[in-house]
Design an enzyme around this catalytic site. Sequence first.
Site, PDB file in Angstrom:
ATOM      1  N   ASP A  70       0.822  -1.219   0.000  1.00  0.00           N
ATOM      2  CA  ASP A  70       0.000   0.000   0.000  1.00  0.00           C
ATOM      3  C   ASP A  70       0.852   1.263   0.000  1.00  0.00           C
ATOM      4  O   ASP A  70       2.060   1.216   0.225  1.00  0.00           O
ATOM      5  CB  ASP A  70      -0.953   0.005   1.212  1.00  0.00           C
ATOM      6  N   ASN A 140      -7.503  -3.273  14.386  1.00  0.00           N
ATOM      7  CA  ASN A 140      -8.881  -3.561  13.969  1.00  0.00           C
ATOM      8  C   ASN A 140      -8.944  -4.775  13.041  1.00  0.00           C
ATOM      9  O   ASN A 140      -9.984  -5.036  12.439  1.00  0.00           O
ATOM     10  CB  ASN A 140      -9.505  -2.332  13.292  1.00  0.00           C
ATOM     11  N   HIS A 142      -7.151  -5.260  10.285  1.00  0.00           N
ATOM     12  CA  HIS A 142      -6.878  -5.043   8.861  1.00  0.00           C
ATOM     13  C   HIS A 142      -5.571  -5.709   8.458  1.00  0.00           C
ATOM     14  O   HIS A 142      -4.685  -5.919   9.284  1.00  0.00           O
ATOM     15  CB  HIS A 142      -6.911  -3.551   8.491  1.00  0.00           C
ATOM     16  N   GLU A 147      -9.512  -2.376   5.463  1.00  0.00           N
ATOM     17  CA  GLU A 147     -10.164  -2.096   6.739  1.00  0.00           C
ATOM     18  C   GLU A 147     -11.380  -3.006   6.926  1.00  0.00           C
ATOM     19  O   GLU A 147     -11.831  -3.656   5.969  1.00  0.00           O
ATOM     20  CB  GLU A 147     -10.602  -0.623   6.759  1.00  0.00           C
TER      21      GLU A 147
END
Length: 246
Positions: A70, A140, A142, A147
């Site tokens: 990313d 979380n 990810h 996400e």
Amino acid sequence: MIKMDVINLKNRTVGSQYVATELLKQMKRKPDTVLGLATGNTMIEVYEHLSELININQVDVAQIRTFNLDEYIGLSADHHQSYHVYMNERLFDHNKGWNKDQIHLPAGDASDVEQECLNYEQLLNEVGPVDIQILGIGENGHIGFNEPDSSFESVTRVVDLTPSTINANSHYFDNVEDVPKQAISMGLASIMRAKKIILFAFGSNKKEAVQQMLNGDITESLPASILQRHPNVEVVLDDEIYRFSN
Ligand code: PGA
């Protein structure tokens, strides 16, 4: 369901050395290896060890191909918070011979980001499959910047970062307002095409996410849970997370 290999490597340092060694072995075995690379705090020591191991083993990296997961949208390749700069400073600048034409990160400052995503995914398909993909995990759940509620079918695309991720990454920036709100991220389907995946996690803030990834339902609300479907995943943990998730 396939059971993931999970190993307790005590702490960050031992885990980082292990992940670096696995990457090194793969690069020695196959000089034109395709590596899937990750950034973030998790990988800092991995690259420290890897760059040193490459040098002391005199590994020729000229034909190695790399794809990063990313990049932030809006940051140019020379922006000091970009993942381009992270990768250069942590890895590529430490060894002679990396062929910059074979090192790939999404261009966060592309004029047409949608086209950039299509091009990145296409290149990944042409050059891949990735031999080893390394992954961290977000608090979380990810992986990459996929996400919660990312589709399991997702490929490289523009993603909105959640407040939790923006907050977690804000310590790299002068203040939280400077953290980009969007990124280009390889998708979950893109990641799943890798032949082998090594996920590395340490620190108490990751223990809930890892526990759910290993033992919870396979659900898009915890993106990393898709890894339960991959036939060749190794999960490298510190002692605290290992105990918590067992
Ligand atoms: P971190 O991020 O390595 O900075 O903790 C990992 C991730 O969000 O995937």
